[in-house]
Write a protein that holds these residues in place. Structure first.
Motif, mmCIF file in Angstrom:
data_model
loop_
_atom_site.group_PDB
_atom_site.id
_atom_site.type_symbol
_atom_site.label_atom_id
_atom_site.label_comp_id
_atom_site.label_asym_id
_atom_site.label_seq_id
_atom_site.Cartn_x
_atom_site.Cartn_y
_atom_site.Cartn_z
ATOM 1 N N ASP A 1 26.973 -24.981 14.073
ATOM 2 C CA ASP A 1 28.578 -24.530 13.240
ATOM 3 C C ASP A 1 27.261 -23.053 13.248
ATOM 4 O O ASP A 1 26.306 -22.635 12.160
ATOM 5 N N PRO A 2 27.582 -22.278 13.786
ATOM 6 C CA PRO A 2 27.098 -20.586 13.351
ATOM 7 C C PRO A 2 27.207 -20.046 12.104
ATOM 8 O O PRO A 2 26.384 -19.402 11.625
ATOM 9 N N GLY A 3 28.364 -20.645 11.002
ATOM 10 C CA GLY A 3 28.192 -20.795 9.800
ATOM 11 C C GLY A 3 26.755 -20.787 9.120
ATOM 12 O O GLY A 3 26.760 -20.669 8.045
ATOM 13 N N GLN A 4 26.311 -22.117 9.936
ATOM 14 C CA GLN A 4 25.268 -22.881 8.822
ATOM 15 C C GLN A 4 23.874 -21.744 9.506
ATOM 16 O O GLN A 4 23.928 -22.122 10.314
ATOM 17 N N ARG A 5 23.614 -21.369 7.692
ATOM 18 C CA ARG A 5 22.164 -21.204 8.298
ATOM 19 C C ARG A 5 20.780 -21.784 7.817
ATOM 20 O O ARG A 5 21.309 -22.254 6.670
ATOM 21 N N TYR A 6 20.303 -21.514 7.888
ATOM 22 C CA TYR A 6 18.393 -22.366 8.038
ATOM 23 C C TYR A 6 17.656 -21.366 7.688
ATOM 24 O O TYR A 6 16.886 -20.679 9.044
ATOM 25 N N THR A 7 16.744 -20.639 6.783
ATOM 26 C CA THR A 7 15.370 -19.807 6.408
ATOM 27 C C THR A 7 14.145 -21.198 6.378
ATOM 28 O O THR A 7 14.272 -21.614 5.913
ATOM 29 N N ALA A 8 13.623 -20.678 7.047
ATOM 30 C CA ALA A 8 12.153 -21.583 7.814
ATOM 31 C C ALA A 8 11.409 -21.208 7.004
ATOM 32 O O ALA A 8 10.353 -21.832 5.958
ATOM 33 N N VAL A 9 11.332 -19.446 6.835
ATOM 34 C CA VAL A 9 9.963 -19.175 6.199
ATOM 35 C C VAL A 9 10.711 -18.021 5.218
ATOM 36 O O VAL A 9 11.070 -17.263 6.049
ATOM 37 N N ARG A 10 10.246 -17.969 4.217
ATOM 38 C CA ARG A 10 10.639 -16.626 3.645
ATOM 39 C C ARG A 10 10.186 -15.640 2.683
ATOM 40 O O ARG A 10 8.483 -15.862 2.225
ATOM 41 N N ASP A 11 10.043 -14.475 3.060
ATOM 42 C CA ASP A 11 8.809 -13.416 2.844
ATOM 43 C C ASP A 11 7.455 -13.577 2.816
ATOM 44 O O ASP A 11 7.192 -13.843 1.527
ATOM 45 N N VAL A 12 7.145 -14.390 3.976
ATOM 46 C CA VAL A 12 5.656 -14.279 3.731
ATOM 47 C C VAL A 12 4.907 -13.103 4.445
ATOM 48 O O VAL A 12 4.898 -12.205 5.265
#
Ligand SMILES: Nc1ncnc2c1ncn2[C@@H]1O[C@H](COP(=O)(O)OP(=O)(O)O)[C@@H](O)[C@H]1O
Ligand SMILES: [Mg+2]
Length: 278
Positions: free
Chosen positions: A28-39
């Motif tokens: 589902d290309p609308g679905q996103r998952y941010t694994a790491v942020r601002d590292v």
């Protein structure tokens, strides 16, 4: 033992700045998952840094970014002060999974990287034999991976990585599949080899004991999504270290307690998430 401040003088061997990795779901290309942020993560030349965090938090993602195998969605990656473009040619990798070529002997596996670089066979063979000796497999060059134990295969993989003399060594839970005794032997061997050449190491593990025993610095990641460092600890235990013995020392135990107090909650959160997904 104290909370660390990152070394600031000179260029880092590897530097991640404000790195965020967002994956788009294949189904589902609308679905996103941010694994790491601002590292932010810096490893000085010669420094041994471990990153610990719960399963699925984004440790391998960060290592892949450092290896140049994964381009971050945002953020900067520098290698000895230069922006990283494509695969990180200054780095050697060792992954959790078996990476040996089953159709090549141990020696041929160790030589492979040099051959790909165009080093003449005789020279590659000589260096390959030397590296097999260094990892304690002097007489085993003609064995094939299936004829070696798990620990021996790891030694071959180690020689295969180090023969290329990388300035940065990236290791992603390399020994997690080994039994504890073999694992400790391998850890000590890695420390010995590292002490001889002092390359920058980014060592990924979910094992806090291993992280403390090996490293100069331990970075703790929060549980995902949007995982990021939530603690950084300098390990100023004397070297050379024996990873089995060091665990019994009061300084080790105190540091373990200190880091575990930060890591514990994240591990529980990570575990709860995995149960939800399952
Ligand atoms: N290529 C990818 N596409 C989608 N999701 C991914 C991809 N790679 C990793 N992830 C997700 O990102 C999160 C972090 O993964 P990973 O870095 O492998 O964790 P760790 O190594 O800490 O166990 C996980 O939830 C994983 O499912
Ligand atoms: Mg991983």
């Amino acid at each position: 033992m104290s909370t660390a401040s990152t070394p600031s003088s000179g260029a880092a061997a590897l530097s991640l700045e404000g790195v965020t990795c967002t994956f788009v779901s294949r189904d589902d290309p609308g679905q996103r998952y941010t694994a790491v942020r601002d590292v932010d993560l810096r490893i000085a030349p010669g420094e041994f840094v471990s990153v610990v965090g719960p399963t699925g938090c984004g440790k391998s993602t960060l290592l892949n970014v450092g290896a140049g195998l994964l381009e971050p969605s945002t953020g900067k990656v520098e290698v000895f002060g230069q922006p990283l473009k494509g695969v990180n040619a200054r780095a050697g990798y060792m992954f959790q999974a078996e990476a040996l070529m089953p159709w090549r002997s141990a020696l041929a596996n160790v030589m492979a990287g040099l051959q790909f670089r165009g080093v003449p066979d005789a020279q590659a063979r000589e260096q390959g034999e030397e590296w097999l000796r260094r990892v304690g497999l002097g007489g085993f060059g003609d064995r094939y991976p299936h004829q070696l134990s798990g620990g021996m295969r790891k030694r071959v993989a180690l020689a295969q990585t180090l023969i290329l003399d990388p300035d940065i060594i990236l290791m992603d839970e390399p020994f997690s599949a080994l039994d504890i005794q073999t694992r400790q032997l391998m850890e000590n061997e890695v420390l010995e080899l590292w002490a001889a050449s002092r390359k920058a190491v980014l060592f990924i593990t979910h094992d806090l004991d291993e992280a403390i025993a090996m490293s100069d610095r331990v970075v703790v990641l929060s549980a995902g999504p949007a995982s990021h460092p939530i603690g950084e600890f300098v390990v100023d235990l004397p070297r050379p270290r024996d990873v089995a013995e060091i665990r019994t020392q009061p300084e080790f135990i105190a540091l373990h307690e200190q880091i575990w107090s930060v890591l514990r909650e994240e591990v529980l959160k990570g575990y709860a998430q995995q149960k939800r997904v399952a």
